[in-house]
Enzyme design. Sequence first.
Site, PDB file in Angstrom:
ATOM      1  N   TRP A 184       0.864  -1.176   0.000  1.00 48.22           N
ATOM      2  CA  TRP A 184       0.000   0.000   0.000  1.00 48.22           C
ATOM      3  C   TRP A 184       0.904   1.231   0.000  1.00 48.22           C
ATOM      4  O   TRP A 184       1.866   1.301   0.771  1.00 48.22           O
ATOM      5  CB  TRP A 184      -0.921   0.052   1.231  1.00 48.22           C
ATOM      6  CG  TRP A 184      -1.623   1.375   1.274  1.00 48.22           C
ATOM      7  CD1 TRP A 184      -2.630   1.792   0.454  1.00 48.22           C
ATOM      8  CD2 TRP A 184      -1.290   2.495   2.107  1.00 48.22           C
ATOM      9  NE1 TRP A 184      -2.954   3.098   0.731  1.00 48.22           N
ATOM     10  CE2 TRP A 184      -2.148   3.550   1.731  1.00 48.22           C
ATOM     11  CE3 TRP A 184      -0.339   2.714   3.113  1.00 48.22           C
ATOM     12  CZ2 TRP A 184      -2.093   4.809   2.341  1.00 48.22           C
ATOM     13  CZ3 TRP A 184      -0.284   3.957   3.721  1.00 48.22           C
ATOM     14  CH2 TRP A 184      -1.167   4.996   3.341  1.00 48.22           C
ATOM     15  N   GLU A 225      -3.001  -2.942  -2.531  1.00 50.42           N
ATOM     16  CA  GLU A 225      -4.151  -2.332  -1.842  1.00 50.42           C
ATOM     17  C   GLU A 225      -4.447  -0.939  -2.399  1.00 50.42           C
ATOM     18  O   GLU A 225      -3.598  -0.052  -2.370  1.00 50.42           O
ATOM     19  CB  GLU A 225      -3.846  -2.227  -0.334  1.00 50.42           C
ATOM     20  CG  GLU A 225      -4.961  -1.570   0.466  1.00 50.42           C
ATOM     21  CD  GLU A 225      -4.630  -1.460   1.952  1.00 50.42           C
ATOM     22  OE1 GLU A 225      -3.472  -1.750   2.351  1.00 50.42           O
ATOM     23  OE2 GLU A 225      -5.530  -1.056   2.718  1.00 50.42           O
ATOM     24  N   LYS A 227      -6.790   2.703  -2.750  1.00 53.83           N
ATOM     25  CA  LYS A 227      -7.380   3.667  -1.819  1.00 53.83           C
ATOM     26  C   LYS A 227      -8.076   4.775  -2.583  1.00 53.83           C
ATOM     27  O   LYS A 227      -7.756   5.043  -3.744  1.00 53.83           O
ATOM     28  CB  LYS A 227      -6.273   4.235  -0.917  1.00 53.83           C
ATOM     29  CG  LYS A 227      -6.787   5.048   0.240  1.00 53.83           C
ATOM     30  CD  LYS A 227      -5.742   5.201   1.319  1.00 53.83           C
ATOM     31  CE  LYS A 227      -6.260   6.122   2.406  1.00 53.83           C
ATOM     32  NZ  LYS A 227      -5.456   6.095   3.608  1.00 53.83           N
ATOM     33  N   ASP A 258      -9.678  -2.846   1.151  1.00 53.33           N
ATOM     34  CA  ASP A 258      -9.813  -2.328   2.514  1.00 53.33           C
ATOM     35  C   ASP A 258     -11.214  -1.724   2.607  1.00 53.33           C
ATOM     36  O   ASP A 258     -11.605  -0.898   1.766  1.00 53.33           O
ATOM     37  CB  ASP A 258      -8.723  -1.279   2.770  1.00 53.33           C
ATOM     38  CG  ASP A 258      -8.739  -0.732   4.183  1.00 53.33           C
ATOM     39  OD1 ASP A 258      -9.817  -0.281   4.628  1.00 53.33           O
ATOM     40  OD2 ASP A 258      -7.684  -0.716   4.845  1.00 53.33           O
ATOM     41  N   HIS A 261     -11.783   2.029   2.142  1.00 51.80           N
ATOM     42  CA  HIS A 261     -11.164   2.701   1.003  1.00 51.80           C
ATOM     43  C   HIS A 261     -12.080   2.920  -0.191  1.00 51.80           C
ATOM     44  O   HIS A 261     -11.641   2.963  -1.331  1.00 51.80           O
ATOM     45  CB  HIS A 261      -9.920   1.917   0.548  1.00 51.80           C
ATOM     46  CG  HIS A 261      -8.803   2.021   1.527  1.00 51.80           C
ATOM     47  ND1 HIS A 261      -7.525   1.551   1.277  1.00 51.80           N
ATOM     48  CD2 HIS A 261      -8.751   2.552   2.765  1.00 51.80           C
ATOM     49  CE1 HIS A 261      -6.754   1.773   2.313  1.00 51.80           C
ATOM     50  NE2 HIS A 261      -7.474   2.381   3.243  1.00 51.80           N
ATOM     51  N   HIS A 285      -8.762  -6.064   3.999  1.00 51.44           N
ATOM     52  CA  HIS A 285      -8.443  -5.361   5.235  1.00 51.44           C
ATOM     53  C   HIS A 285      -9.797  -4.982   5.795  1.00 51.44           C
ATOM     54  O   HIS A 285     -10.439  -4.054   5.282  1.00 51.44           O
ATOM     55  CB  HIS A 285      -7.640  -4.085   4.981  1.00 51.44           C
ATOM     56  CG  HIS A 285      -6.173  -4.285   5.056  1.00 51.44           C
ATOM     57  ND1 HIS A 285      -5.274  -3.254   4.901  1.00 51.44           N
ATOM     58  CD2 HIS A 285      -5.432  -5.397   5.299  1.00 51.44           C
ATOM     59  CE1 HIS A 285      -4.046  -3.728   5.039  1.00 51.44           C
ATOM     60  NE2 HIS A 285      -4.117  -5.031   5.277  1.00 51.44           N
ATOM     61  N   ASP A 293     -12.088   7.416   6.282  1.00 54.57           N
ATOM     62  CA  ASP A 293     -11.326   6.176   6.483  1.00 54.57           C
ATOM     63  C   ASP A 293     -10.678   6.215   7.863  1.00 54.57           C
ATOM     64  O   ASP A 293      -9.462   6.282   8.001  1.00 54.57           O
ATOM     65  CB  ASP A 293     -10.280   6.070   5.367  1.00 54.57           C
ATOM     66  CG  ASP A 293      -9.460   4.807   5.470  1.00 54.57           C
ATOM     67  OD1 ASP A 293      -9.954   3.823   6.048  1.00 54.57           O
ATOM     68  OD2 ASP A 293      -8.318   4.810   4.980  1.00 54.57           O
ATOM     69  N   ASP A 295     -10.545   4.066  10.396  1.00 58.72           N
ATOM     70  CA  ASP A 295      -9.965   2.863  11.001  1.00 58.72           C
ATOM     71  C   ASP A 295     -10.433   2.616  12.437  1.00 58.72           C
ATOM     72  O   ASP A 295      -9.637   2.329  13.326  1.00 58.72           O
ATOM     73  CB  ASP A 295      -8.434   2.888  10.904  1.00 58.72           C
ATOM     74  CG  ASP A 295      -7.960   2.736   9.466  1.00 58.72           C
ATOM     75  OD1 ASP A 295      -8.145   1.658   8.896  1.00 58.72           O
ATOM     76  OD2 ASP A 295      -7.413   3.710   8.897  1.00 58.72           O
ATOM     77  N   ASP A 325      -7.594  -4.246   9.762  1.00 62.02           N
ATOM     78  CA  ASP A 325      -6.820  -3.001   9.695  1.00 62.02           C
ATOM     79  C   ASP A 325      -7.590  -1.891  10.403  1.00 62.02           C
ATOM     80  O   ASP A 325      -8.427  -1.224   9.801  1.00 62.02           O
ATOM     81  CB  ASP A 325      -6.555  -2.624   8.226  1.00 62.02           C
ATOM     82  CG  ASP A 325      -5.638  -1.418   8.107  1.00 62.02           C
ATOM     83  OD1 ASP A 325      -5.071  -0.998   9.130  1.00 62.02           O
ATOM     84  OD2 ASP A 325      -5.501  -0.885   6.983  1.00 62.02           O
TER      85      ASP A 325
END
Length: 418
Positions: A184, A225, A227, A258, A261, A285, A293, A295, A325
């Site tokens: 990433w 990955e 985004k 992810d 994302h 993820h 985003d 997390d 993640d």
Amino acid sequence: MSIQEDYQTAKKQYEKWGINVEEVLEKLQDVPISIHCWQGDDVVGFETNQQELSGGIDVTGNYPGKATTPDELRSDLEKALSLIPGKHRVNLHAIYGETNGEVVERDQLEPKHFENWVNWAKENELGLDFNPTLFSHEKSDDGFTLAHPDKSIRDFWIRHCIASRKIAAYFGKELGTPALTNIWIPDGYKDIPSDRLTPRKRLKESLDEIYAVEIDEKYNEDAVESKLFGIGSEAYVVGSHEFYMGYALKNNKLCLLDTGHYHPTEVVSNKISAMLLYSDKLALHVSRPVRWDSDHVVILDDELREIGLEIVRNDALDKVSIGLDFFDASINRVAAWTIGTRNMIKSLLYAMLTPNEYMKQLQEDGNFTERLALMEEFKTYPFGAIWNYYCEKMGVPVGETWLDEVKSYEDAVLSKRI
Ligand code: RNT
Ligand code: ZN
């Protein structure tokens, strides 16, 4: 009533639908979740010349007791793993290498810097996965790495990614299970670009160079990955979904999706079946974006349940590498791992306890009334009784009792840290 009695009653209810609960639990035991080490220390790592977290990601909160040494991080992971049913994997980043106080440039990292992790993984019967770290570094300060206009900077990061794949192959060889190396990069622009193509061409060339180094897939698998945006790359990200989907399909790499994302109403659960028609494997993820985003720790929400259902009902447990993640520094970090990972496993169990073939047939028959009715009724089936029994069977705390262990660990260990 005891856990056993509750289980027996619940089991009968699922058996009425032809679900073999014992078989489900056997199967669930074999599904590894790749637990990200970086929840344990707010994505700091152990580099000697540490830099501030960058790359357009952010950790907020200052809950005391974060791990600041490899031994602390491993001990915290062990605590979390002791509260999570099943055998799992740990996902490392290149910044978690151990160099004995020596400054080792990222392009010079070697397997020996991860020897302690491998020995620990062997002792704890864990698989390991890996990520090159293309952020929190002076050579990524302007937000560009593999797509950087300056060739010498690109070359540095290319060497780092190749070194990372070799480290991952060492994990795979030593542990007898292939490691997944996920690339990433943060590359992107804050404001509207005047050229979207040139950086993408450079990223493509950099990836080609990285993957030109052949590594046995028995030991290492490669993922990329994508985004949508980051802090400071709001207008344009070089490695977008379409970019990597094209790259992965053409070059036989895994796409890593992810869940934070994508556009706010776009969901990863809806991508799994589409992408698996064209590639054998996928990686995830699993995260929880709250307004951005962010997390957040993964909870058992509709989307997590839907992801579990898509993996299970499409018979894709062997095709989807499930990784987590998230990084929340506002709560106990061992609890964060435990909550998120237990939820991921719960979503798979929930999906396995759904009469998927029957429900598929309802749809084929156009019986949308029963489809909706059953979906809703299953939400209040005695799922918790099966989950509790599974935890007991796997020798981990049942229900919220795991929290007592986290509290004791906090008192005995975490609160003693400076
Ligand atoms: C960033 C990506 C990436 C990182 C980790 C630390 O938006 O999700 O996966 O979170 O590599
Ligand atoms: Zn991610």
